[in-house]
Design a protein around this motif. Structure first.
Motif, PDB file in Angstrom:
ATOM      1  N   ASN A   1       0.826  -1.127   0.012  1.00  0.00           N
ATOM      2  CA  ASN A   1      -0.066  -0.005  -0.046  1.00  0.00           C
ATOM      3  C   ASN A   1       0.958   1.291  -0.009  1.00  0.00           C
ATOM      4  OD1 ASN A   1      -2.491  -1.552   0.179  1.00  0.00           O
ATOM      5  ND2 ASN A   1      -2.527  -1.616   2.156  1.00  0.00           N
ATOM      6  N   ARG A   2       1.894   1.079   0.899  1.00  0.00           N
ATOM      7  CA  ARG A   2       2.749   2.400   0.931  1.00  0.00           C
ATOM      8  C   ARG A   2       3.619   2.620  -0.609  1.00  0.00           C
ATOM      9  NH1 ARG A   2       3.578   5.043   5.945  1.00  0.00           N
ATOM     10  NH2 ARG A   2       4.526   6.261   4.750  1.00  0.00           N
ATOM     11  N   ARG A   3       4.044   1.439  -1.080  1.00  0.00           N
ATOM     12  CA  ARG A   3       4.581   1.693  -2.357  1.00  0.00           C
ATOM     13  C   ARG A   3       3.879   2.148  -3.438  1.00  0.00           C
ATOM     14  NH1 ARG A   3       4.093  -1.212  -6.705  1.00  0.00           N
ATOM     15  NH2 ARG A   3       3.222  -3.164  -5.812  1.00  0.00           N
ATOM     16  N   LYS A   4       2.320   1.835  -3.529  1.00  0.00           N
ATOM     17  CA  LYS A   4       1.560   2.271  -4.195  1.00  0.00           C
ATOM     18  C   LYS A   4       1.276   3.824  -4.012  1.00  0.00           C
ATOM     19  CE  LYS A   4      -0.409  -1.935  -5.865  1.00  0.00           C
ATOM     20  NZ  LYS A   4      -1.741  -2.583  -6.263  1.00  0.00           N
ATOM     21  N   GLN A   5       0.921   4.216  -2.877  1.00  0.00           N
ATOM     22  CA  GLN A   5       0.905   5.705  -2.441  1.00  0.00           C
ATOM     23  C   GLN A   5       1.898   6.523  -2.880  1.00  0.00           C
ATOM     24  OE1 GLN A   5       0.587   5.522   1.761  1.00  0.00           O
ATOM     25  NE2 GLN A   5      -1.792   4.956   1.951  1.00  0.00           N
ATOM     26  N   VAL A   6       3.301   6.103  -2.971  1.00  0.00           N
ATOM     27  CA  VAL A   6       4.091   6.853  -3.507  1.00  0.00           C
ATOM     28  C   VAL A   6       4.461   6.773  -5.147  1.00  0.00           C
ATOM     29  CG1 VAL A   6       5.447   7.266  -1.410  1.00  0.00           C
ATOM     30  CG2 VAL A   6       6.039   5.261  -3.005  1.00  0.00           C
ATOM     31  N   GLY A   7       3.597   5.842  -5.517  1.00  0.00           N
ATOM     32  CA  GLY A   7       3.591   5.717  -7.198  1.00  0.00           C
ATOM     33  C   GLY A   7       4.621   5.132  -7.827  1.00  0.00           C
ATOM     34  N   LEU A   8       5.286   3.920  -7.112  1.00  0.00           N
ATOM     35  CA  LEU A   8       6.465   3.424  -7.553  1.00  0.00           C
ATOM     36  C   LEU A   8       6.060   1.770  -7.888  1.00  0.00           C
ATOM     37  CD1 LEU A   8       9.104   4.373  -4.927  1.00  0.00           C
ATOM     38  CD2 LEU A   8       8.979   5.082  -7.196  1.00  0.00           C
ATOM     39  N   THR A   9       6.664   1.278  -9.042  1.00  0.00           N
ATOM     40  CA  THR A   9       6.595   0.084  -9.342  1.00  0.00           C
ATOM     41  C   THR A   9       7.268  -0.955  -8.318  1.00  0.00           C
ATOM     42  OG1 THR A   9       8.389   0.139 -10.940  1.00  0.00           O
ATOM     43  CG2 THR A   9       6.268   0.724 -11.802  1.00  0.00           C
ATOM     44  N   GLN A  10       7.219  -2.099  -8.447  1.00  0.00           N
ATOM     45  CA  GLN A  10       8.193  -2.918  -7.545  1.00  0.00           C
ATOM     46  C   GLN A  10       9.602  -2.736  -7.971  1.00  0.00           C
ATOM     47  OE1 GLN A  10       6.390  -6.880  -8.178  1.00  0.00           O
ATOM     48  NE2 GLN A  10       5.246  -6.769  -6.191  1.00  0.00           N
ATOM     49  N   GLU A  11       9.599  -2.673  -9.232  1.00  0.00           N
ATOM     50  CA  GLU A  11      10.996  -2.520  -9.784  1.00  0.00           C
ATOM     51  C   GLU A  11      11.796  -1.247  -9.262  1.00  0.00           C
ATOM     52  OE1 GLU A  11       8.341  -3.261 -11.715  1.00  0.00           O
ATOM     53  OE2 GLU A  11       8.914  -5.102 -12.512  1.00  0.00           O
ATOM     54  N   GLU A  12      11.019  -0.230  -9.460  1.00  0.00           N
ATOM     55  CA  GLU A  12      11.566   1.150  -9.035  1.00  0.00           C
ATOM     56  C   GLU A  12      11.820   1.188  -7.475  1.00  0.00           C
ATOM     57  OE1 GLU A  12       9.102   4.046 -12.272  1.00  0.00           O
ATOM     58  OE2 GLU A  12       8.118   3.474 -10.319  1.00  0.00           O
ATOM     59  N   PHE A  13      10.879   0.721  -6.827  1.00  0.00           N
ATOM     60  CA  PHE A  13      10.905   0.591  -5.433  1.00  0.00           C
ATOM     61  C   PHE A  13      12.188  -0.338  -4.700  1.00  0.00           C
ATOM     62  CE2 PHE A  13       9.538  -0.966  -0.817  1.00  0.00           C
ATOM     63  CZ  PHE A  13       9.653   0.383  -0.332  1.00  0.00           C
ATOM     64  N   ALA A  14      12.241  -1.267  -5.639  1.00  0.00           N
ATOM     65  CA  ALA A  14      13.575  -2.213  -5.058  1.00  0.00           C
ATOM     66  C   ALA A  14      14.780  -1.523  -5.507  1.00  0.00           C
ATOM     67  CB  ALA A  14      13.600  -3.322  -5.978  1.00  0.00           C
ATOM     68  N   GLU A  15      14.955  -0.612  -6.522  1.00  0.00           N
ATOM     69  CA  GLU A  15      15.967  -0.041  -6.772  1.00  0.00           C
ATOM     70  C   GLU A  15      16.197   1.180  -5.919  1.00  0.00           C
ATOM     71  OE1 GLU A  15      17.562   3.108 -10.325  1.00  0.00           O
ATOM     72  OE2 GLU A  15      16.187   1.180 -10.893  1.00  0.00           O
ATOM     73  N   LYS A  16      15.360   1.818  -5.611  1.00  0.00           N
ATOM     74  CA  LYS A  16      15.335   2.985  -4.572  1.00  0.00           C
ATOM     75  C   LYS A  16      15.881   2.406  -3.185  1.00  0.00           C
ATOM     76  CE  LYS A  16      12.568   6.657  -6.593  1.00  0.00           C
ATOM     77  NZ  LYS A  16      13.545   7.602  -6.665  1.00  0.00           N
ATOM     78  N   ALA A  17      15.248   1.298  -2.800  1.00  0.00           N
ATOM     79  CA  ALA A  17      15.522   0.746  -1.404  1.00  0.00           C
ATOM     80  C   ALA A  17      16.889  -0.009  -1.373  1.00  0.00           C
ATOM     81  CB  ALA A  17      14.315  -0.319  -0.819  1.00  0.00           C
ATOM     82  N   GLY A  18      17.387  -0.252  -2.623  1.00  0.00           N
ATOM     83  CA  GLY A  18      18.786  -0.798  -2.497  1.00  0.00           C
ATOM     84  C   GLY A  18      18.619  -2.377  -2.228  1.00  0.00           C
ATOM     85  N   VAL A  19      17.594  -2.981  -2.551  1.00  0.00           N
ATOM     86  CA  VAL A  19      17.341  -4.391  -2.672  1.00  0.00           C
ATOM     87  C   VAL A  19      16.897  -5.187  -3.976  1.00  0.00           C
ATOM     88  CG1 VAL A  19      16.636  -4.202  -0.108  1.00  0.00           C
ATOM     89  CG2 VAL A  19      14.739  -4.381  -2.131  1.00  0.00           C
ATOM     90  N   ALA A  20      17.056  -6.339  -3.848  1.00  0.00           N
ATOM     91  CA  ALA A  20      16.630  -6.994  -5.152  1.00  0.00           C
ATOM     92  C   ALA A  20      14.954  -6.936  -5.449  1.00  0.00           C
ATOM     93  CB  ALA A  20      17.065  -8.536  -5.164  1.00  0.00           C
ATOM     94  N   LEU A  21      14.907  -7.062  -6.474  1.00  0.00           N
ATOM     95  CA  LEU A  21      13.339  -7.107  -6.914  1.00  0.00           C
ATOM     96  C   LEU A  21      12.530  -8.343  -6.212  1.00  0.00           C
ATOM     97  CD1 LEU A  21      10.760  -6.302  -8.243  1.00  0.00           C
ATOM     98  CD2 LEU A  21      11.808  -7.617 -10.291  1.00  0.00           C
ATOM     99  N   THR A  22      13.305  -9.360  -5.899  1.00  0.00           N
ATOM    100  CA  THR A  22      12.481 -10.541  -5.269  1.00  0.00           C
ATOM    101  C   THR A  22      12.516 -10.205  -3.926  1.00  0.00           C
ATOM    102  OG1 THR A  22      14.668 -11.399  -5.024  1.00  0.00           O
ATOM    103  CG2 THR A  22      13.911 -12.367  -6.895  1.00  0.00           C
TER     104      THR A  22
END
Length: 74
Positions: free
Chosen positions: A10-31
């Protein structure tokens, strides 16, 4: 684990990020993001906290009684 998956998704969607974008920003793997959002139970605590840090949160111990009541309410 269900609360964690809903919170992150829910928080990821609120900030408008895809899973891929969020993983990159968080510094973790998409998995890692996918496992969290799918409610998997075999997660690395350090990776979960790395993801939660993006929202100013960390995973920590709470009393079991409180956790049970919280999950019953939601």
């Amino acid at each position: 684990m269900n609360q964690l998956s809903h919170f992150v998704k829910n928080r990821r969607k609120q900030v408008g990020l895809t899973q891929e974008e969020f993983a990159e920003k968080a510094g973790v793997a998409l998995t890692v993001i996918r496992k969290i959002e799918q409610g998997k139970e075999n997660l690395s605590l350090s990776k979960v906290n790395q993801v939660l840090h993006m929202f100013g949160h960390v995973l920590g111990p709470i009393r079991e009684q409180h956790a049970t009541r919280s999950s019953e309410v939601q």
